[in-house]
Design a protein around this motif. Sequence first.
Motif, short mmCIF file in Angstrom:
data_model
loop_
_atom_site.label_atom_id
_atom_site.label_comp_id
_atom_site.label_asym_id
_atom_site.label_seq_id
_atom_site.Cartn_x
_atom_site.Cartn_y
_atom_site.Cartn_z
N MET A 261 52.39 51.60 -81.62
CA MET A 261 52.88 50.47 -80.83
C MET A 261 53.84 49.59 -81.62
O MET A 261 54.65 48.87 -81.03
N LEU A 262 53.73 49.61 -82.94
CA LEU A 262 54.65 48.81 -83.75
C LEU A 262 56.10 49.17 -83.46
O LEU A 262 56.99 48.33 -83.55
N GLY A 263 56.34 50.42 -83.11
CA GLY A 263 57.69 50.83 -82.76
C GLY A 263 58.23 50.08 -81.56
O GLY A 263 59.44 49.80 -81.47
N ILE A 264 57.34 49.73 -80.63
CA ILE A 264 57.77 49.00 -79.43
C ILE A 264 58.35 47.65 -79.83
O ILE A 264 59.43 47.25 -79.37
N TYR A 265 57.66 46.95 -80.70
CA TYR A 265 58.10 45.60 -81.08
C TYR A 265 59.29 45.63 -82.01
O TYR A 265 60.13 44.72 -81.98
N ALA A 266 59.40 46.68 -82.80
CA ALA A 266 60.62 46.88 -83.58
C ALA A 266 61.81 47.11 -82.65
O ALA A 266 62.92 46.63 -82.90
N GLY A 267 61.59 47.85 -81.57
CA GLY A 267 62.65 48.09 -80.59
C GLY A 267 63.08 46.82 -79.88
O GLY A 267 64.28 46.61 -79.62
N ILE A 268 62.12 45.95 -79.57
CA ILE A 268 62.46 44.66 -78.94
C ILE A 268 63.33 43.84 -79.88
O ILE A 268 64.36 43.27 -79.48
N ALA A 269 62.93 43.76 -81.14
CA ALA A 269 63.69 42.98 -82.12
C ALA A 269 65.10 43.54 -82.29
O ALA A 269 66.08 42.79 -82.38
N GLN A 270 65.21 44.87 -82.34
CA GLN A 270 66.52 45.50 -82.49
C GLN A 270 67.41 45.21 -81.28
O GLN A 270 68.60 44.89 -81.43
#
Length: 421
Positions: A261-270
């Motif tokens: 799920m950390l990838g999801i929040y990295a995607g939001i930030a990007q």
Amino acid sequence: MMNNSEHQISPAYLREPVTEEGRNLVELLSARLPEVAAGAADNDRDGLFPTDVFNAFRKDGVLGATVPKELGGLGVDRLYDVALALLTLAEVDASTALALHVQFSRGLTLTYEWQHGAPQAQALAERLLRGMATGETLVCGAVKDHWSAVTTLTPDGNGDWLLSGRKTLVSMAPIATDFVVYAQWRSEDGPIMLTAPVVSREAPGLTVLDNWDGLGMRASGTLDVVFDNCPVAAENVLMRGPIDAADDAALAGQTVSSITMLGIYAGIAQAARDIAVATCGKRSAAPAAAIRTLVAEIDARLFALRSTTGTALAEADLLSADLSGDLAERGRRMMRAFQYAKMIVNELGLKIVNDCLTVVGGSTYVNTHPLSRLYRDIRAGWFMQPYTYPDGVDFLSAQALGIAHDNDYMKARAAQSAASR
């Protein structure tokens, strides 16, 4: 001499898949991004689940991405690659990524049951995984009890079980065909047991409520599910052990289930960063010094966020593949890496999106602006288990200071609810 090509950046930066299977998944998702983007704003506004997108994922084989190839799936087994795939999707719509994570997560954990579980667990996992590979089976995890009920499993008197209770925050629920439910079994003579019955959506007494009106992740289909004496066959119940028995080996499975799920929040930030930088590029005047400072800080924080996430995922992948040593210590190490990264992602992600709103300006302060959706969605990371922010602080500080602590949040919560009854 090494050049500055993106392909030369360390894999820890979370940019390129590390396996061919992971690359295939990212390509499949990338081909669907225009379709996802087309409905994202309307689905967020109306709180609608993107059923058509998931039907497209079914056709592409995406819903069986984390199912082993031997069972008909795509065979993506690296946590790093799963997180990168979710990041790619979340840059366009985090709600869709969160719902897809549910299916990916169940594929990963059921694969472990298929490979290492008891015969009953292996048979149940294989049945579900084969259905997931075709896209016909969609499996939700129903973990959190609604405040009004403790979900319980009781014998039906004929060798099978009855399930009653209510679960909340069950993402992907609108299209789920099966639910892995965490429930308590109160035996007459023994301890209270934590169990995981698998319940079909068609089971009598099961109701999926249409009650989601979230602040963020509004198109994720995160609903409540009610169980009213639902019949469950004995072969569809997994026993997880007494709720008062500490077992840090379980932390490995909890890490595998949630770290991607950390990838999801990295995607939001990007995505927020890209919107802010693109907006600056469209303005006629050169950015003011304060804006340039913010942009530099945004990029530095994003680099730290992505690098930390990639490193934690690589560590989890390495440990997940090794069953040779102390399994309790393996579980703690995996969870520590996860929680270090989760704390960084939660803190830096929110700062990044907030600063992007400042860079773009007052136009972001309406629900129709894409940065508004990203700001609401990034907040969800703080509440995702394991652990919430206070629970994560308790875990990491106890690990550092040698303080006795019940690290298994599912058993700890079950024990708390049992004590309150």
